[in-house]
Design an enzyme around this catalytic site. Structure first.
Site, PDB file in Angstrom:
ATOM      1  CB  CYS A 197      51.523  40.721  46.368  1.00 15.20           C
ATOM      2  SG  CYS A 197      50.329  39.499  45.962  1.00 15.20           S
ATOM      3  CE  LYS A 212      54.689  41.720  43.718  1.00 21.55           C
ATOM      4  NZ  LYS A 212      53.423  41.486  43.037  1.00 21.55           N
ATOM      5  CD  GLU A 235      50.197  43.509  44.756  1.00 16.78           C
ATOM      6  OE1 GLU A 235      49.226  42.629  44.852  1.00 16.78           O
ATOM      7  OE2 GLU A 235      51.034  43.583  43.931  1.00 16.78           O
TER       8      GLU A 235
END
Ligand SMILES: *[C@@H]1O[C@H](CO)[C@@H](O)[C@H](O)[C@H]1NC(C)=O
Ligand SMILES: *[C@@H]1O[C@H](CO)[C@@H](O)[C@H](O)[C@H]1NC(C)=O
Length: 279
Positions: free
Chosen positions: A157, A116, A46
Site C-alpha cells: 500500500c 510493510k 492487503e
C-alpha cells in the site's frame, strides 16, 4: 527453445468481512478458480483476513507461519501448484504487530515475507485521523523473491508512494513489482493508477496492485481497482469496485523491448546527480 518468459498473473480483489475464517475460505475458493484459468502467480489484497483498521489488527493478528491463515495458505499454494503472494495479514511477533505479506511457493513453503516498511500515518485537524504506527511496527527490509520465471519486488500500500524503493527493486533485477494495497475514496481516484504508472515507466517494470473489493459500510472504504500496468505505462488489465479476479499475461519480452528502445538506465548522469552544482 529458450527459457519460458511469460506467465499468467491473477489478482484476487476479495470481498473482506468481519469473519476471519470466512475470509480465508473465500480466498481459497478464488485461488482455486484462478488456478483453473491457468494462473502461475496469484496475489491477494492487503488485509485479506481482517477488516482494515488499527482497532481490528490486535484481534485478527496471527503468528507466521504457525497461525491458521498461514497453514491454509501453505496448503493452497501446494495443492494448486502456484506461487502465492498472500496480500497481507496482521502479524503477531512477540509483543509487536506488523502488516505482513507472506509468499508461498508451489511446494507450500514460505519463501519470504514482507513487513510493510512505510506505515500510513495521517492526522488532519478536523479531518481524517489514521495512525498505523499506534499499533503496528514498521518492517526493516525490502523484499524480493524469485519465481522460476522472474524476480518480483513486494511493497504494501503506502510503500507504493516511495519511488526509491521501486528504483532499488529495479536495480536488483526485478521485472514485476507487486503491491497489495487499499487506497481510499480520495487518494484512490487521484493517485492509485498514477503512482503505478509512474513506478512502471520510471523503472521499466510491470507493476500490479491488488485491493480488497469495496464495502461501503466498512470503517475504511477501499477504492478497489486492482490492476496491472506494463513497462510502457499502459494499464493492461483492471477492474472497478466489486469482487473479481483480474488476469494478465505477463510477457517479459516487453521488459527487454522497452529497456532496449528507451535505454534510460544506461544514460543516467550520476556524475551530475551525485553533486549539487551551482553556476
Ligand atoms: C481466464 O483468463 C482470461 C484472461 O487471461 C480471461 O479473459 C477469461 O475471462 C478468464 N476466464 C474465466 C473463466 O475467468
Ligand atoms: C483519504 O486519505 C487522505 C489522506 O491520505 C485524506 O486526506 C482523505 O480525507 C481521506 N478520504 C476519505 C474519504 O476518507
Amino acid at each position: 527453445m529458450g527459457p519460458i518468459k511469460a506467465f499468467r498473473l491473477a489478482l484476487i480483489q476479495l470481498a473482506v468481512g468481519e469473519d476471519k475464517l470466512e475470509n480465508v475460505k473465500e480466498a481459497l475458493r478464488f485461488i482455486k478458480r484462478a488456478k483453473e484459468n491457468g494462473s502461475h502467480v496469484i496475489a491477494l489484497p492487503e488485509c485479506f483476513n481482517s477488516p482494515y483498521g488499527t482497532k481490528f489488527f490486535p484481534k485478527y493478528a496471527e503468528q507466521i507461519p504457525s497461525g491458521q491463515t498461514s497453514i491454509a495458505l501453505s496448503e493452497a499454494a501446494e495443492e494448486n501448484q502456484v506461487y502465492l503472494v498472500a496480500g497481507s495479514i496482521p502479524e503477531k511477533d512477540g509483543e509487536k504487530l506488523y502488516n505482513t505479506c507472506t509468499i508461498w511457493n508451489p511446494s507450500g513453503e514460505l519463501v519470504t515475507k514482507h513487513q510493510k516498511v512505510h506505515l500510513f500515518d495521517i492526522d488532519i485537524p478536523g479531518g481524517i485521523r489514521f495512525k498505523e504506527s499506534e499499533t503496528l511496527t514498521a518492517g526493516k527490509k525490502l523484499t524480493i523473491f524469485n519465481t522460476d520465471i522472474c524476480k518480483i519486488g513486494i511493497g504494501i500500500c503506502y510503500d507504493l508512494r516511495f519511488d526509491e524503493m521501486a528504483r532499488l527493486y529495479r536495480k536488483e533485477g526485478c521485472d514485476l513489482l507487486l503491491y497489495p494495497g487499499a487506497f481510499n475514496m480520495t487518494t484512490g481516484p487521484l493517485h492509485w493508477e498514477l503512482l503505478q504508472r509512474a513506478r512502471a515507466v520510471d523503472n521499466q517494470v510491470f507493476v500490479a496492485s491488488v485491493a480488497p473489493a469495496q464495502d461501503k459500510n466498512a470503517d475504511y472504504v477501499s477504492w478497489g481497482h486492482s490492476q496491472v500496468v506494463d513497462p510502457w505505462g499502459k494499464v493492461i488489465a483492471k477492474t472497478e469496485f466489486d469482487e473479481a479476479i483480474v488476469y494478465a499475461d505477463i510477457d517479459l519480452k516487453v521488459v527487454d523491448d522497452v529497456r532496449q528502445q528507451i535505454p534510460v538506465f544506461g544514460q543516467r548522469r550520476t556524475d551530475l546527480y551525485d553533486t549539487v552544482r551551482r553556476d
